[in-house]
Design a protein around this motif. Sequence first.
Motif, PDB file in Angstrom:
ATOM      1  N   ALA A 133       0.839  -1.195   0.000  1.00 46.77           N
ATOM      2  CA  ALA A 133       0.000   0.000   0.000  1.00 46.77           C
ATOM      3  C   ALA A 133       0.877   1.249   0.000  1.00 46.77           C
ATOM      4  O   ALA A 133       1.864   1.330   0.733  1.00 46.77           O
ATOM      5  N   GLU A 134       0.499   2.212  -0.817  1.00 45.14           N
ATOM      6  CA  GLU A 134       1.289   3.448  -1.013  1.00 45.14           C
ATOM      7  C   GLU A 134       0.344   4.589  -1.386  1.00 45.14           C
ATOM      8  O   GLU A 134      -0.848   4.394  -1.569  1.00 45.14           O
ATOM      9  N   GLY A 135       0.941   5.769  -1.505  1.00 44.29           N
ATOM     10  CA  GLY A 135       0.239   6.912  -2.087  1.00 44.29           C
ATOM     11  C   GLY A 135      -1.057   7.316  -1.426  1.00 44.29           C
ATOM     12  O   GLY A 135      -2.052   7.571  -2.116  1.00 44.29           O
ATOM     13  N   THR A 184      -0.060   2.702 -10.148  1.00 44.35           N
ATOM     14  CA  THR A 184       0.060   4.040  -9.564  1.00 44.35           C
ATOM     15  C   THR A 184       0.776   3.955  -8.220  1.00 44.35           C
ATOM     16  O   THR A 184       0.746   2.923  -7.535  1.00 44.35           O
ATOM     17  N   ASN A 185       1.397   5.073  -7.866  1.00 43.84           N
ATOM     18  CA  ASN A 185       2.097   5.151  -6.585  1.00 43.84           C
ATOM     19  C   ASN A 185       1.605   6.402  -5.841  1.00 43.84           C
ATOM     20  O   ASN A 185       0.446   6.459  -5.464  1.00 43.84           O
ATOM     21  N   GLY A 186       2.439   7.436  -5.683  1.00 40.45           N
ATOM     22  CA  GLY A 186       2.069   8.602  -4.897  1.00 40.45           C
ATOM     23  C   GLY A 186       1.063   9.493  -5.610  1.00 40.45           C
ATOM     24  O   GLY A 186       0.941   9.473  -6.837  1.00 40.45           O
ATOM     25  N   PRO A 193       7.851   7.795 -12.016  1.00 44.61           N
ATOM     26  CA  PRO A 193       7.515   8.796 -10.990  1.00 44.61           C
ATOM     27  C   PRO A 193       6.906   8.141  -9.751  1.00 44.61           C
ATOM     28  O   PRO A 193       6.084   7.227  -9.856  1.00 44.61           O
ATOM     29  N   ASN A 194       7.328   8.631  -8.590  1.00 45.55           N
ATOM     30  CA  ASN A 194       7.041   7.937  -7.333  1.00 45.55           C
ATOM     31  C   ASN A 194       6.148   8.749  -6.412  1.00 45.55           C
ATOM     32  O   ASN A 194       5.164   8.235  -5.884  1.00 45.55           O
ATOM     33  N   ASP A 195       6.497  10.026  -6.216  1.00 51.29           N
ATOM     34  CA  ASP A 195       5.694  10.830  -5.304  1.00 51.29           C
ATOM     35  C   ASP A 195       5.675  12.266  -5.806  1.00 51.29           C
ATOM     36  O   ASP A 195       6.536  12.656  -6.605  1.00 51.29           O
ATOM     37  N   ILE A 196       4.708  13.047  -5.319  1.00 50.89           N
ATOM     38  CA  ILE A 196       4.377  14.287  -6.018  1.00 50.89           C
ATOM     39  C   ILE A 196       3.777  15.309  -5.063  1.00 50.89           C
ATOM     40  O   ILE A 196       3.045  14.943  -4.146  1.00 50.89           O
ATOM     41  N   PRO A 199      15.513   9.490  -5.129  1.00 52.21           N
ATOM     42  CA  PRO A 199      14.562  10.439  -4.532  1.00 52.21           C
ATOM     43  C   PRO A 199      13.173   9.815  -4.448  1.00 52.21           C
ATOM     44  O   PRO A 199      12.701   9.215  -5.410  1.00 52.21           O
ATOM     45  N   ASN A 200      12.514   9.978  -3.294  1.00 55.76           N
ATOM     46  CA  ASN A 200      11.253   9.273  -3.079  1.00 55.76           C
ATOM     47  C   ASN A 200      10.193  10.250  -2.559  1.00 55.76           C
ATOM     48  O   ASN A 200       9.698  11.060  -3.316  1.00 55.76           O
ATOM     49  N   GLY A 201       9.880  10.247  -1.259  1.00 56.07           N
ATOM     50  CA  GLY A 201       8.900  11.202  -0.768  1.00 56.07           C
ATOM     51  C   GLY A 201       9.439  12.628  -0.817  1.00 56.07           C
ATOM     52  O   GLY A 201      10.649  12.841  -0.735  1.00 56.07           O
ATOM     53  N   PRO A 210      13.578   5.853   4.698  1.00 56.83           N
ATOM     54  CA  PRO A 210      12.463   6.782   4.610  1.00 56.83           C
ATOM     55  C   PRO A 210      11.829   6.662   3.224  1.00 56.83           C
ATOM     56  O   PRO A 210      12.505   6.399   2.243  1.00 56.83           O
ATOM     57  N   ASP A 211      10.507   6.864   3.169  1.00 56.50           N
ATOM     58  CA  ASP A 211       9.803   6.818   1.881  1.00 56.50           C
ATOM     59  C   ASP A 211       8.924   8.073   1.842  1.00 56.50           C
ATOM     60  O   ASP A 211       9.450   9.170   1.678  1.00 56.50           O
ATOM     61  N   GLY A 212       7.633   7.965   2.047  1.00 55.16           N
ATOM     62  CA  GLY A 212       6.791   9.163   2.023  1.00 55.16           C
ATOM     63  C   GLY A 212       7.036  10.060   3.226  1.00 55.16           C
ATOM     64  O   GLY A 212       7.282   9.577   4.338  1.00 55.16           O
TER      65      GLY A 212
HETATM   66 MG    MG Z   1       7.255   6.500  -2.292  1.00 52.66          MG
END
Ligand code: MG
Length: 289
Positions: free
Chosen positions: A27-29, A69-71, A113-116, A171-173, A221-223
């Motif tokens: 689970a993400e985003g 989909t992710n973030g 793309p991961n997070d936004i 680069p992530n969150g 660390p992520d989000g």
């Molecule tokens: Mg992420």
Amino acid sequence: MTTALIRAGILPSDASLERVHTGSIWAEGPLWIPDRGRLRFSDIPNDCIREYDPVGGETSVYAQGVEFTNGRTRDRDGSVLQCSHGRRRVERDRDGIVENVVDSYAGVRLNSPNDIVVAGDGSIWFTDPAYGITQPREGHPGEREYGDHFVFRHDPATGRTSPVITDIEQPNGLAFSRDGSLLYVADSSERRDIRVYDVQEGARCKNGRLFAVLDAADGIPDGIRVDEEDRIWSSSGTGVIVFAPDGTEIGRIPVPEITANLCFGGPDGRDLYITATTSLYRIRTRTHG
Ligand code: MG
């Protein structure tokens, strides 16, 4: 373990972590959708988007076959911007109609793309690590076409997409400080750190420096999110870690699964939702995002 956060007045004295959904794979985003009163999140390996309804206490599938989909974040008009590993792009979901926003840089494809986040001027900032092209359960195998992993700024007014940070391994969150003058970015490589940059004229990042490093025992660390007092809330392998604006740790929320991301939501914005491997958790706070 939440004691330090209760003592600091950040969590109420009776705060307790609830598991409100389980049965996802990764689970993400997470994003609170005010118009629907629901918490939307990605289940990346199951290639679906789910929504949790806190009124009925049920989680349903919002969309299936979504190209991993992710973030996601809310744009200023209320539509949802989301990252798609499979389509290697940032896209917009407006009431279920999905369209491309940006899928290339300098004539080649993005990685995944991961997070936004959306800045105060409406520009769209997103991270572009390689997970969606290197981990088959999270997308489709592919090449790093520009040969690196950048943070980008996309200006919807001009259509221009520019790299703003080029010195982070994965680069992530990412999250802005309240006034938009600082940008925090989590590096989920073995560096396990969060870096902070000065944002100049809303378009350039300078003076990148270390903000915090996670202990090896805490994983990566992520989000990340910033609350109303400019504290930084980071996911980790052991739960959520809350940092003061100077980078010192204030306290933690232990979570029984590896934690990928988090967001504030609920009717008054003071519920913290946490996506952690197979589950969605919630805890009441005394702050908001
Ligand atoms: Mg992420």
